[in-house]
Design a protein around this motif. Structure first.
Motif, PDB file in Angstrom:
ATOM      1  N   VAL D   6      41.760  37.658  42.147  1.00 20.40           N
ATOM      2  CA  VAL D   6      42.858  38.159  41.338  1.00 20.40           C
ATOM      3  C   VAL D   6      44.168  37.510  41.736  1.00 20.40           C
ATOM      4  CG1 VAL D   6      43.822  40.236  40.312  1.00 20.40           C
ATOM      5  CG2 VAL D   6      41.631  40.352  41.531  1.00 20.40           C
ATOM      6  N   VAL D   8      48.207  37.230  41.760  1.00 22.33           N
ATOM      7  CA  VAL D   8      49.200  38.300  41.871  1.00 22.33           C
ATOM      8  C   VAL D   8      50.332  38.134  40.872  1.00 22.33           C
ATOM      9  CG1 VAL D   8      48.722  38.770  44.293  1.00 22.33           C
ATOM     10  CG2 VAL D   8      50.465  37.059  43.695  1.00 22.33           C
ATOM     11  N   ALA D  54      51.129  44.517  43.458  1.00 24.79           N
ATOM     12  CA  ALA D  54      50.117  45.354  44.116  1.00 24.79           C
ATOM     13  C   ALA D  54      49.485  46.302  43.107  1.00 24.79           C
ATOM     14  CB  ALA D  54      50.762  46.146  45.257  1.00 24.79           C
ATOM     15  N   VAL D  57      47.620  44.352  40.205  1.00 26.15           N
ATOM     16  CA  VAL D  57      46.310  43.851  40.644  1.00 26.15           C
ATOM     17  C   VAL D  57      45.302  45.004  40.688  1.00 26.15           C
ATOM     18  CG1 VAL D  57      45.066  43.008  42.691  1.00 26.15           C
ATOM     19  CG2 VAL D  57      47.142  41.826  41.899  1.00 26.15           C
ATOM     20  N   GLN D  73      42.259  39.196  46.849  1.00 26.62           N
ATOM     21  CA  GLN D  73      43.646  39.259  46.377  1.00 26.62           C
ATOM     22  C   GLN D  73      44.318  37.950  46.752  1.00 26.62           C
ATOM     23  OE1 GLN D  73      46.005  42.842  46.586  1.00 26.62           O
ATOM     24  NE2 GLN D  73      47.740  41.732  47.459  1.00 26.62           N
ATOM     25  N   ARG D  81      46.666  45.249  49.397  1.00 25.43           N
ATOM     26  CA  ARG D  81      45.267  45.161  49.786  1.00 25.43           C
ATOM     27  C   ARG D  81      44.679  46.521  50.169  1.00 25.43           C
ATOM     28  NH1 ARG D  81      44.008  46.345  54.824  1.00 25.43           N
ATOM     29  NH2 ARG D  81      45.388  44.765  55.728  1.00 25.43           N
ATOM     30  N   LEU D  84      43.560  48.570  47.107  1.00 22.16           N
ATOM     31  CA  LEU D  84      42.288  48.086  46.562  1.00 22.16           C
ATOM     32  C   LEU D  84      41.118  48.590  47.396  1.00 22.16           C
ATOM     33  CD1 LEU D  84      43.095  44.353  45.704  1.00 22.16           C
ATOM     34  CD2 LEU D  84      42.350  46.111  44.077  1.00 22.16           C
ATOM     35  N   VAL D  92      37.110  43.888  50.116  1.00 24.65           N
ATOM     36  CA  VAL D  92      38.351  43.321  49.593  1.00 24.65           C
ATOM     37  C   VAL D  92      38.890  42.355  50.645  1.00 24.65           C
ATOM     38  CG1 VAL D  92      40.723  43.831  48.901  1.00 24.65           C
ATOM     39  CG2 VAL D  92      38.868  45.437  48.337  1.00 24.65           C
ATOM     40  N   ASP D  94      42.091  39.712  51.552  1.00 19.60           N
ATOM     41  CA  ASP D  94      43.427  39.196  51.249  1.00 19.60           C
ATOM     42  C   ASP D  94      43.506  37.771  51.776  1.00 19.60           C
ATOM     43  OD1 ASP D  94      46.544  39.849  50.913  1.00 19.60           O
ATOM     44  OD2 ASP D  94      46.212  38.778  52.794  1.00 19.60           O
TER      45      ASP D  94
END
Lengths: 241, 241, 241, 241, 241, 241
Positions: D6, D8, D54, D57, D73, D81, D84, D92, D94
C-alpha cells in the motif's frame, strides 16, 4: 604517600571507623589521615544534609595543611566530589564510584545495599552521572538509619544481609557494594550468606587513590574540573573554619 | 501569590535583573521577591561555586519569613534544587529544568546557549538527572563569563546569537534556551537571527511555579524529598545568616 | 485568551467533563472551548481508534473559526499532536506530556494510571518520543474501559486507587498522573490513599497552554513542525466536516 | 501468496513503481497487489499528511476483499503501522523497519538517506519506537521533495548519492537504507560510489512478509495489537470509501 | 541456493535436529548443509565454551568447500558471528539476532526462553550489541541444560512452557523466542499455553539468509567486517582441521 | 604477588614491551610474568583474529603452572575476558576496561586513541558491554597498524598525538586512553600536546589487579562466570599447547 579520608558527617566515631577501614586497605607506607568536617549533620541521609556536607568537606580539605597526595570522600551517594576536583591538584576518589567501579571487575552486575530508602535515589543519581549505572542490578535499602549501625550492630547486619540476599536472588546481582559504614564482619557475613564478593567503598577507594598516585595521574584541568576562576567570594568561609 | 526568586550568586545587580524578568512574566496578583544569598561567589561558573551556592540559597530561603507560595532557583545548571525541595512544603522550580521542560512543548529538539565552556558539563548533568536530555540537541557556550554579560552587553549578545545560530543550523535545534542572565533584547535578537522560539528560564519558571500553586500541587514528600530527619547539625548555619 | 480543548472520542458527555475540568484549572479571563470531533470512536482504546482520532481532532480544529490562542489535545497516550503543531501557529499541548512534564517538578519518579492494559504501550511510546520516559516508574492499568468510568464510577475509582497505591509502594512512584477522564474526587481519593500529589492531565495542560501564550511562545516552524507544503490533497476532508 | 503493498500517497505513478519494485523482490508464486489510498496527499512529507495517510491506508486495506496473506505499508517514516496490525490477522510490515532490520544483518551501523530534511525527525522517531535506532549512524536528507524524484531523476540521484557518501565517510555508516521511492538504478549508483550494500525498503519488506507467511507467523493479539473492541464509530468511514 | 547451518557444539544429534528444522523452513530449491565443528564442547553453556565454539565454527566454515550462498550460526547467544562476517563474502546470520529481529515484526515486546540461567547474560549481551534489546521484555531460563532437552524432552518442554507463560503474563511479552534447540512440538505447546506467536531462531535465520541472497545483499566490507589483513598466523589451524 | 600479563598476539617483542610497562607500574613485591600465546596472529586487528586470540590466551593461561594471583589480558578491545573469568578463581583484568575505568576518575569524559579504524567498533562494543561507554567522548584511530608502532615509532607517535589533540579539542575529551602498545614517551608526548592526563591500559590494569588481590576480591562465581560445567570437550586443546 598521605591520603586524606574525609567523613561527610560530624560524628567522630564514624570518622574513626572509616579511618580504621582505610588503614587496613592501605599499602605499607601509606599514611591515612581521617578528617571530620567542622560543620554539618551528625549523619547524612538526604539532599539537604548532603549538600551541606559537600561544602563542609571542601572546607575541611582546604583547611588541611599541604602536602597530601589524594583525597577520599567517604560518604555513600553524596554530593560534592566535583567541587573537590576543582579545588585540588591531587586525585579525588568518591567511595560510591570506587565501589561500583571495583565491582564491575568482579561480576556481570552488582547491587548496592544502603541504609534508608530515601537515600536510594541519591545513590542512583550519583551512579548515573558517573556512568556506572548500566550494570547496577539494584540499590536496596535496609531501612535502618546510619547511626543505627552503631547502636544495634547486630540488627543492622541482619537487615543488610537480608537485602543483599534478595539482590543476589531476585535482582541477579553477582557482587554487593556496601553502601554504608564499616561494621566489623559485615562483608564476611554478606559473603557467607550470598556467596558473592562484597566491596567496601572505603577500602576500594584507598586502593584506587594509591593507584592513581603511583601512576602519576590526577584530575584533568582542561575543562570541567579547572580551578575556580579568581573572583570575589563573599562571607566565606565562616569564621570557625 | 508570593514567589521567591533566588539568585545563586552574590551580585545584587544580577538579582535585580532577574527580579525584573520574573516580574514581567508574572501574572497580575503575583508578587515576585528577589533574594540574594548572604555568602558565595560573585558569579557561579563551576562546581565549587555551585555547591556553595546550593547551600547559600537554601539558607537564604530558610531565613526568609513565611508565608510564600513557591521558590525559584535562578541559576543555570546549578546544584541544590533537591535540597530546597526537602526543606520546603511549597513547590521549587529550577530555571534549567523550567526552560528545557517548556522548550519541549515548542519543538522536536532544543539547544541551550550558556556562558563559559566549563559550565556545559554541569548543565548537561543537571538535564540528564532531570530526565530532560533526550531531546537536547546541544549545550553551547558563548565563551564569555557571567559578569561580561553586564560589562559589554553588545559583545555578549553577539557571541550568544552566533552560538544559537550554529545550534539551529548545525545541531538541528528547533528551540533555544537561554542559559544565562537577562540582557535586554537578547531573546528578540536570537529569534530574529534564527527564526526559532527562545525560552528564558526565569520567565518559564515563574509560569510553572504559578501553575503548580494554582493547581494546588507541591513536592511529593513520601521518599526522595521528605523533610530532613530531626538530628543534630553542628556549627550551622553560620552566625551572619 | 481562548483555548480549544479537543476530546479525542465522539462521546459528548466526556467532552463536557473535560471542559469542566479545564475550566476549573483556567485563569480568570481564559475561555475554554470544548470540542468533540465529527467522526471517530465513542472511546479511544487502541491504535486504530487513536489514529482515527488524530485525524478527526485535526479536522475539528481546522474547522473551528479563528481566532483562538492554544489547543489542548485531551486524550491520554494518543497519536496526532505533531500534526496539529504543523497545522497551527498557536501552541498545542498534549495532556499525556503535560501531566508527565508537570509531575517531574513534583517528585523523583512518577507513574501513570490508566484504563485498559492494551493502552499501556501507547502511553509508554508517547512518553518515550516526548523524552519523558526516563523518570516514569510505571504505567499501570486499572483494567476498566474508558466508558466504565462513567457507568460505575465507584468501581472505577477503587480500581484506579488500587493501582496508584501499587505504583507508590512497589514501583516507588512519588507522583501519580491520572491517565483517564475526570471523575469527581478521583484525585482526592488517590492522594488520600497514597499521600502523593496527583496530576490531572487536562488541568496541567491548561496551565501550560496559558503559560506559553503569556510568554508569547509557540511551536517552532523551522523544521519538524513547519506548515505542510502546498500540495494536492485528494478527497479530503470528507463532506460532513 | 498474495501481498498487498500500500502506497501512502495518492499519486498512482508512485504506486506503480512501488509495485514494480515489490514484484522484482517477490518469490515465484507471490502475487503483489499495489494499492493507492482513496484520500490523502499527493506526497507525504510531514506529520499532518502522514497521519492522514495512516488512516487512509487502513481504510484502503479494510476495503480490499479478502483473502490476502500480508500487508506492506510502503511509506518511509510514516505513521499507522500499529493500527493496521490491530485490524488484521495477517502480518504487517513497514518499509522503514524492514530496511533497518535488514541493514543490521549487513554492517555494524547503517544510515538512511531520505528526501526532505523535515521528514528526518519522523524517520528517527519511527526507528526509535521500533527499537532500531541504536545502530543507526544518521538519517540524512537529500533536500529534494518526493515528487522531484520523478521529475528530475538525475538530479535526485546525484543528491542522494552525495548524502550516502557523506554517511559512509563522515558518519561511519556501513550500509545505506534508501528512504525514498524507486528510481531505476539508484541502489547501483549508491553502491558504486560508496562501496557499501544498499537496502531498498520495499524489497526488504517483501522478503520479510513472505518469510513471516512461510513460517506461519503473524501479529500477536494478546495486548498491544488486539483487534479493536466492538464499539460505535461515528461517521466513519466516509462515503466514498 | 546452498546454506551452511553450523552447530556450535560437537553433538551430532543436535546438528541433525537443527538441520531438520532448517530444512523445514527452507524454500524449495534451497539446500541446507548442516555442519558440526571439529572441536569444542558437547554443549555450549557459558563463555569459555562459547569462545571455543566461535573459533571452531569459523574453522568449520573455512574448511568447507565453496560455493555456498550464506551461513547460519546456530547457537543461541554465542560469540563469533562478527568473525565469520570478516572471513566470508556471503551473508552470515546468527539465530539469536534472527529470532529477535523477526519477533519485532510480530509484537510490541518479546521475551527469550533459554536453558540455563548462566547463559542469560550472554544472550542479553548479544542482543545489546545487536541493538535488539530495547524491545526485549525478558530473557528467562528454564533451568535445564542443553542436553537435557534431548534426554527428557517432556520435562524440558514443561519447564520452557512455564517460563514462556510467565514472560507473557508477568513481563508483558507478546512474542516468545525459543532460545534452545528444536524439540518436536515445542512451539505449538508454547503457543497453545500462551496464545502468542513463537519464533524459532533456526527457522527465522533460514528465511533471512534466503532473503539476503535473493536481494543480492551481503556483509559490508568497508570497515568493521573487512577481510582480515594479510599477516602471519602462527600454529593455526590445528592439524585435524 | 604474581600477575600474568598475557599478550593477545604472537609477536614476542610486543610481549616484551608490555612486560616492561607492566613491571614499571607494579608495586615492589609484585612479579610480572609476560606470556605470549602459542597460536594466533602476529597482530590483532579485527574480529577473526580477536576471537582466535581469546581462545589462545585462555589456553596460554590454562597451561601456565599455578600459583598466580591475577591475570591481565593485554589487548585493546579484544574478546575473551569473560572466558578467562570462568576458567579462573583469581581476578582477571582487561586493559580496555582498566583504562576506561581509571580515566573516569580523572575527567568528565575520556577518549580512546587506537590504531586502525576497523578496530574502533570492537573497542566501542567492549566498552558498551562493560557499561563504560556513557562517558566515552570518542574512539579515534591513528590509521596506523599495530606493527607500524614498532617499525616507525616517530610517525606512529605523531599520528596518535594528532588524534588525541582532536579528541580533546573537538570531542571535548578530558582524558586520553592509549589504545595501543607501549612506545617510549608516548604518554608524555600526548600530555605535552593536549594538557590532559593519559592512561595506559597495561599500567592501569596492573594497579587494579594488585588492588583486587590486596582486597581479597575475585570474580563472582554465582552466575555468569561460574566455572564451566563438567563435560566432554572434543579435540581440544590442540597438541602443541
Amino acid at each position: 604517600m598521605r591520603i586524606l579520608v574525609v567523613n561527610v558527617n560530624t560524628t567522630t566515631s564514624i570518622t574513626e571507623s572509616i579511618g580504621i577501614q582505610a588503614a587496613e586497605a592501605a599499602s605499607p607506607g601509606t599514611e591515612i589521615v581521617p578528617l571530620t568536617p567542622e560543620f554539618g549533620a551528625e549523619s547524612v541521609e538526604g539532599n539537604y544534609e548532603s549538600y551541606l556536607a559537600a561544602v563542609s568537606v571542601m572546607e575541611a580539605v582546604r583547611a588541611y595543611p599541604q602536602p597530601f597526595d589524594a583525597v577520599i570522600q567517604a560518604g555513600y551517594g553524596e554530593h560534592g566530589r566535583e567541587g573537590l576536583q576543582e579545588l585540588l591538584d591531587v586525585p579525588v576518589v568518591d567511595i560510591t564510584e570506587a565501589a561500583a567501579s571495583t565491582a564491575q571487575f568482579l561480576g556481570h552486575r552488582y547491587s548496592v545495599v544502603t541504609t534508608l530508602d530515601r537515600t536510594v535515589p541519591l545513590i542512583e543519581d550519583r551512579l548515573r552521572l558517573a556512568g556506572l549505572l548500566d550494570r547496577c542490578a539494584s540499590v536496596r535499602a535496609s531501612g535502618l538509619p546510619v547511626l543505627a549501625l552503631e547502636e544495634d550492630a547486630e540488627a543492622a547486619v541482619k537487615a543488610i544481609v537480608e537485602q543483599a540476599a534478595r539482590a543476589v536472588e531476585d535482582d541477579k546481582a553477582e557482587v554487593i557494594c556496601l553502601g554504608c559504614g564499616g561494621m566489623a564482619g559485615l562483608a564476611e557475613r554478606v559473603t557467607e550468606r550470598t556467596g558473592v564478593p562484597v566491596v567496601d567503598g572505603v577500602a576500594a577507594a584507598v586502593t584506587i587513590a594509591e593507584s592513581l598516585v603511583r601512576l602519576g595521574l590526577s584530575t584533568s584541568k582542561v575543562r570541567t574540573y579547572a580551578a575556580p576562576r579568581p573572583k570575589t567570594v563573599k562571607n566565606w568561609p565562616p569564621r570557625w573554619v
